[in-house]
Motif scaffolding. Structure first.
Motif, PDB file in Angstrom:
ATOM      1  N   ILE A  36       0.875  -1.178   0.000  1.00 25.21           N
ATOM      2  CA  ILE A  36       0.000   0.000   0.000  1.00 25.21           C
ATOM      3  C   ILE A  36       0.908   1.222   0.000  1.00 25.21           C
ATOM      4  CG2 ILE A  36      -1.799   1.270   1.225  1.00 25.21           C
ATOM      5  CD1 ILE A  36      -2.397  -1.448   2.679  1.00 25.21           C
ATOM      6  N   VAL A  38       0.950   5.229   0.209  1.00 26.58           N
ATOM      7  CA  VAL A  38       0.087   6.290   0.717  1.00 26.58           C
ATOM      8  C   VAL A  38       0.731   7.638   0.444  1.00 26.58           C
ATOM      9  CG1 VAL A  38      -1.061   7.228   2.762  1.00 26.58           C
ATOM     10  CG2 VAL A  38      -0.643   4.750   2.587  1.00 26.58           C
ATOM     11  N   LEU A  43      -4.006   6.658  -2.763  1.00 28.89           N
ATOM     12  CA  LEU A  43      -3.458   5.338  -2.434  1.00 28.89           C
ATOM     13  C   LEU A  43      -3.204   4.542  -3.699  1.00 28.89           C
ATOM     14  CD1 LEU A  43      -5.954   4.256   0.377  1.00 28.89           C
ATOM     15  CD2 LEU A  43      -3.755   5.416   0.651  1.00 28.89           C
ATOM     16  N   TYR A  73     -10.632   8.202   0.387  1.00 29.07           N
ATOM     17  CA  TYR A  73      -9.391   7.922  -0.342  1.00 29.07           C
ATOM     18  C   TYR A  73      -9.679   7.683  -1.826  1.00 29.07           C
ATOM     19  CZ  TYR A  73      -7.115   7.196   4.164  1.00 29.07           C
ATOM     20  OH  TYR A  73      -6.605   7.374   5.416  1.00 29.07           O
ATOM     21  N   THR A  75      -8.168   5.688  -4.846  1.00 28.72           N
ATOM     22  CA  THR A  75      -7.309   4.501  -4.867  1.00 28.72           C
ATOM     23  C   THR A  75      -7.111   3.982  -6.279  1.00 28.72           C
ATOM     24  OG1 THR A  75      -8.199   3.910  -2.702  1.00 28.72           O
ATOM     25  CG2 THR A  75      -7.023   2.194  -3.896  1.00 28.72           C
TER      26      THR A  75
END
Length: 163
Positions: A36, A38, A43, A73, A75
Motif C-alpha cells: 500500500i 500512501v 493510495l 481515499y 485509490t
C-alpha cells in the motif's frame, strides 16, 4: 494523522473487503494485498491474484476502491503477478475461518508431492474431523478447490488446493 496510524486505519478498512468467492475471508486473510503506497488521500494498493486467470480480481479491485472511497481515499489498483501468490500467504486467521466455513484449509506444499509416492492426502473432514477422507474430484465449487468426501460421516466438502 501520523503515517503509521493512517496505514493501520487503511489496513483495517481492507480487512472489511471480502473475497467474493469465500465471503467469510477478507482479502487480508487471503494475503493478496502486497503493498500500500500512501500519499495523503491518494493510495496505490498492489494485489496479487490467487490464480493468474482468477475471475474475481476485477471485483476485488472494485471493492477495494469502493471501500476506501467511502473513507475519502482515491485509490488505484496495481496487479502484481510476481512473485506468484501461494497458499502460504493465507493467514492463520484465514485458515481458521476457512475450516469454520466448511472448506478444508490447504495443507503444506509437500502434501501434493506425496501422491508421487502413492500416498494419499490427509485432508481432515470439516464436518466431523475424521482423516478418513477421499478426493472425489480435482475440482470443487471453484477452480481453486478440490471436492473431498468423508468416509466416516459420508459428507462432501471442499478442500482449498495447496499452491
Amino acid at each position: 494523522m501520523v503515517i503509521a496510524e493512517q496505514h493501520k486505519e487503511i489496513l483495517d478498512y481492507l480487512y472489511e473487503v471480502s473475497d467474493p468467492e469465500i465471503p467469510v475471508l477478507s482479502i487480508m486473510d487471503m494475503g493478496i494485498v502486497r503493498d500500500i503506497e500512501v500519499e495523503g488521500k491518494q493510495l496505490k494498493v498492489s494485489i496479487t491474484p490467487t490464480y493468474s486467470g482468477c475471475p474475481a480480481m476485477d471485483v476485488i479491485g472494485d471493492d477495494i476502491v469502493r471501500a476506501l472511497k467511502k473513507r475519502g481515499y482515491e485509490t488505484k489498483i496495481k496487479l502484481v503477478l510476481a512473485p506468484a501468490w501461494t497458499t502460504d500467504w493465507i493467514t492463520e486467521e484465514g485458515r481458521r475461518k476457512l475450516e469454520e466455513y466448511g472448506i478444508a484449509a490447504p495443507l503444506d506444499a509437500s502434501a501434493d508431492k506425496k501422491a508421487l509416492m502413492g500416498e494419499k492426502k490427509m485432508v481432515t473432514c470439516t464436518h466431523c474431523g475424521s482423516k478418513n477422507t477421499i478426493m472425489v474430484s480435482q475440482f470443487g465449487s471453484t477452480a481453486c478447490k478440490a471436492l473431498f468426501k468423508c468416509e466416516d460421516c459420508l459428507e462432501p466438502f471442499d478442500y482449498f488446493k495447496c499452491l
